[in-house]
Design an enzyme around this catalytic site. Structure first.
Site, PDB file in Angstrom:
ATOM      1  N   CYS A 147       0.820  -1.216   0.000  1.00  0.00           N
ATOM      2  CA  CYS A 147       0.000   0.000   0.000  1.00  0.00           C
ATOM      3  C   CYS A 147       0.850   1.260   0.000  1.00  0.00           C
ATOM      4  O   CYS A 147       0.690   2.125  -0.845  1.00  0.00           O
ATOM      5  CB  CYS A 147      -0.945   0.001   1.190  1.00  0.00           C
ATOM      6  SG  CYS A 147      -2.226  -1.226   1.008  1.00  0.00           S
ATOM      7  N   HIS A 148       1.720   1.376   0.984  1.00  0.00           N
ATOM      8  CA  HIS A 148       2.490   2.607   1.080  1.00  0.00           C
ATOM      9  C   HIS A 148       3.987   2.341   1.214  1.00  0.00           C
ATOM     10  O   HIS A 148       4.740   3.195   1.654  1.00  0.00           O
ATOM     11  CB  HIS A 148       1.966   3.472   2.228  1.00  0.00           C
ATOM     12  CG  HIS A 148       0.495   3.723   2.130  1.00  0.00           C
ATOM     13  ND1 HIS A 148      -0.424   2.979   2.810  1.00  0.00           N
ATOM     14  CD2 HIS A 148      -0.213   4.600   1.393  1.00  0.00           C
ATOM     15  CE1 HIS A 148      -1.642   3.392   2.499  1.00  0.00           C
ATOM     16  NE2 HIS A 148      -1.551   4.372   1.644  1.00  0.00           N
ATOM     17  N   GLY A 149       4.390   1.103   0.885  1.00  0.00           N
ATOM     18  CA  GLY A 149       5.818   0.797   0.758  1.00  0.00           C
ATOM     19  C   GLY A 149       6.612   0.644   2.040  1.00  0.00           C
ATOM     20  O   GLY A 149       7.724   1.159   2.132  1.00  0.00           O
TER      21      GLY A 149
ATOM     22  N   TYR B 291      -5.792  12.371  -0.192  1.00  0.00           N
ATOM     23  CA  TYR B 291      -4.959  11.179  -0.056  1.00  0.00           C
ATOM     24  C   TYR B 291      -3.496  11.527  -0.336  1.00  0.00           C
ATOM     25  O   TYR B 291      -2.591  11.062   0.354  1.00  0.00           O
ATOM     26  CB  TYR B 291      -5.474  10.116  -1.034  1.00  0.00           C
ATOM     27  CG  TYR B 291      -4.970   8.722  -0.812  1.00  0.00           C
ATOM     28  CD1 TYR B 291      -5.148   8.085   0.412  1.00  0.00           C
ATOM     29  CD2 TYR B 291      -4.342   8.020  -1.829  1.00  0.00           C
ATOM     30  CE1 TYR B 291      -4.702   6.785   0.602  1.00  0.00           C
ATOM     31  CE2 TYR B 291      -3.903   6.719  -1.647  1.00  0.00           C
ATOM     32  CZ  TYR B 291      -4.082   6.105  -0.431  1.00  0.00           C
ATOM     33  OH  TYR B 291      -3.650   4.821  -0.249  1.00  0.00           O
TER      34      TYR B 291
END
Lengths: 183, 410
Positions: A147-149, B291
């Site tokens: 998702c965000h590494g 986001y």
């Protein structure tokens, strides 16, 4: 006039009495409302059946060396890693003070060959990759969150990326040689 | 100004409940600045979008099952078997995008013409509250089909609350009703997704109430001075609003009938799997900018604070903007800087749609920095040093003078 003097005196008494009644009524109203609202709020907390299903037993006998399996505890994926010597050595060679969330490998895995962690990224709750053959395992050979590494090492400690903590450890105890009870 | 209906039945009702007089004053002879341009259509369009969402939503709820074992299949049932189910769902699904598009234009119009300035601060605040309610409603609605993205959007967004120190985990479990997103979460999201639109309707009425106290702002940003500057709302603006509605419905219908899945990620056509996160999670387009701000900051708590802060800071806008002139038309510097914010929002949206790697990290950080710089530094500064152009005396004066000059020349 003669009649007015006592009323003034009474008025003063009346005022303190009214203030008291006013505050007392207000206090009862606040406490009463809070008591009435609490069941509404608490009904949203995990229910009895959800809490009851809170332990899982796993037989580790069939898990081969180097194999990683996923079991479910409280609806969460639990990663169980049967770690080979090389991975344990790699996890122990790290300077603990340099870690974002310092923890020794001994703390992470009391039985070094079995690493048992909750497989939920501590950033925003995705499931890190690395359980299956061919999954990316990140720069430290542990797990990688798509998702965000976030990268986790072979003791599931956070090494790089936005996650603030290591993968959490579930409460667990070994029953006999190969059975582990999670929860 | 009192209103006496001609019809005896209406008069009988009016005497007991002056509802016809109310409607007449607020929608028929309601004095509206005569110079409103088409950017003033978007408020009424937002109202119509809300009505469309509620109408289709109420009917969809008659066929939907808020149970984690049934939700996904009940959507398939609506799409395949229910009469016109596909149409209702595609209208509802794309209606949310239309609603947000219209509301974002409405907000940028307010920013350009200074509609948030005194005496319309509370009007602005009520609008922002509506925006926050819309975001909550849209997010929970997105979870209901219980596809892969539904599930993981719910997971990622509810996990934002774990960033709260000390009580974060307890709050998150309370939101879930369990230890992960699951059936209890789906059921409460459905309940709230049904409730919140009606809360929005309530706030919309207060928003309109505040609007009707000082009436609409206008492209010149100056107050109306008497009947010369205004027109009755009906027929002038009812007709103008209808013309805009026609265009809105054309675009809406084009999407619903020719590209209904254009804005849907295909992965959401797979049922939710709590043990497998899809490789690339993105929210709907209308959340991408926020986001991007969340991901621009490498610290979890600060990232979450920046994201919520990016909306909350707009509440302070009436005081951050120090210029006494409302309309950007008379503000030579702000007029240009305004477009930088529009571009910035577009860049953030683009960054939010891409994985947080390589150049997107840097661009996302710069765009986030500019967003806050624009609102906190540039808005107050420009108000101080900018020299606004002279304002016209009234809405009609420049028009009448030009008319007189032209008449003299011929």
């Amino acid at each position: 006039m003669a009649g007015t003097a006592p009323t003034v005196g009474h008025g003063g008494e009346d005022e303190t009495r009214r203030d008291f009644l006013y505050l007392a009524t207000g206090a009862v109203a606040v406490v009463g409302t809070a008591a009435a609202v609490w069941p509404l709020i608490d009904s949203m907390n995990p229910s009895a059946d959800v809490l009851a299903a809170s332990s899982t037993e796993v037989d580790l006998e069939p898990v081969a060396l180097g194999q990683r399996i996923t079991v479910v505890w409280r609806g969460k994926p639990i990663f169980i890693d049967h770690r080979p010597e090389a991975e344990i050595a790699k996890a122990r060679a790290v300077d603990v003070a340099s870690l974002r969330d310092p923890a020794t490998d001994e703390q992470r895995a009391p039985r070094p060959e079995w690493l048992i962690v909750i497989g939920i990224c501590t950033h925003l709750g995705c499931i890190p990759l690395g359980q299956k053959e061919g999954d990316p395992r990140g720069d430290w050979g542990g797990w990688f969150c798509p998702c965000h590494g976030s990268h986790y090492d072979t003791a599931a400690r956070i090494r790089k990326g936005p996650a603030p903590k290591n993968l959490y450890l579930p409460p667990y105890a070994f029953k006999g040689k190969t059975v582990v009870k999670i929860g | 100004m009192s209103y006496t209906p001609g019809n005896p039945v209406t008069r009988w009702i009016e005497y007991r409940l002056p509802i016809f007089g109310f409607v007449h004053h607020q929608l028929v002879d309601y004095p509206t600045p005569r110079n409103l341009n088409y950017w003033w259509n978007f408020g009424s369009l937002a109202g119509i979008a809300l009505v469309i969402q509620i109408a289709t939503g109420v009917v969809l709820a008659m066929h939907y099952s808020a149970d984690s074992n049934l939700a996904f299949d009940s959507i398939q049932q609506i799409m395949r078997n229910v009469n016109y189910g596909w149409l209702l769902r595609y209208i509802h699904l794309n209606g949310s995008s239309m609603f947000f598009a219209v509301v974002y234009i409405h907000i940028f119009r307010g920013l350009y013409y200074g509609s948030y300035k005194t005496p319309r601060e509370l009007l602005w605040w009520l609008g922002l509250i509506i925006l926050l309610l819309m975001m909550a409603t849209a997010f929970m609605g997105y979870v209901l089909p219980w596809g892969q993205l539904s599930y993981w959007a719910a997971t990622v967004i509810t996990n934002l609350f774990t960033a709260i120190p000390l009580v974060g985990d307890a709050i998150t479990q309370w939101l879930w009703g369990g230890f992960v997103v699951g059936d209890p979460t789906l059921k409460r999201f459905f309940s709230l997704h049904y409730l919140l639109p009606f809360v929005i309707v309530g706030v919309v009425f207060v928003h309109l109430w505040a609007l009707h106290v000082h009436k609409s702002n206008n492209p010149l940003g100056i107050d109306t001075k008497g009947p010369k500057d205004t027109l009755p709302f009906h027929p002038y603006y009812t007709v103008k609003d209808l013309a805009g509605l026609g265009v809105f419905l054309l675009i809406f219908a084009a999407i619903v009938f020719f590209a209904p899945e254009a804005l849907v990620a295909t992965i959401n056509n797979e049922p939710a799997n709590p043990l497998l996160t899809p490789p690339h999670i993105v929210p709907e387009w209308y959340f991408l900018a926020f986001y991007a701000i969340l991901r621009a900051i490498p610290n979890k708590l600060l990232g979450v604070m920046a994201m919520f802060g990016s909306i909350l800071i707009l509440f302070a806008l009436p005081w951050l903007d120090t210029s006494p002139v409302r309309s950007a038309k008379f503000r030579p510097i702000y007029k240009q800087v305004f477009w930088l914010l529009v571009i910035d929002a577009a860049v953030l949206t683009w960054v939010g749609a891409n994985p947080p790697m390589g150049k997107f990290v840097l661009i996302g950080r710069l765009a986030t920095a500019y967003y806050f710089l624009h609102l906190v530094v540039l808005m107050p500064l420009i108000g101080w040093f900018e020299r606004p152009r002279p304002l016209p005396e009234s809405i009609t004066t420049p028009v009448l003078k030009e008319g007189a000059a032209a008449g003299g020349a011929s």
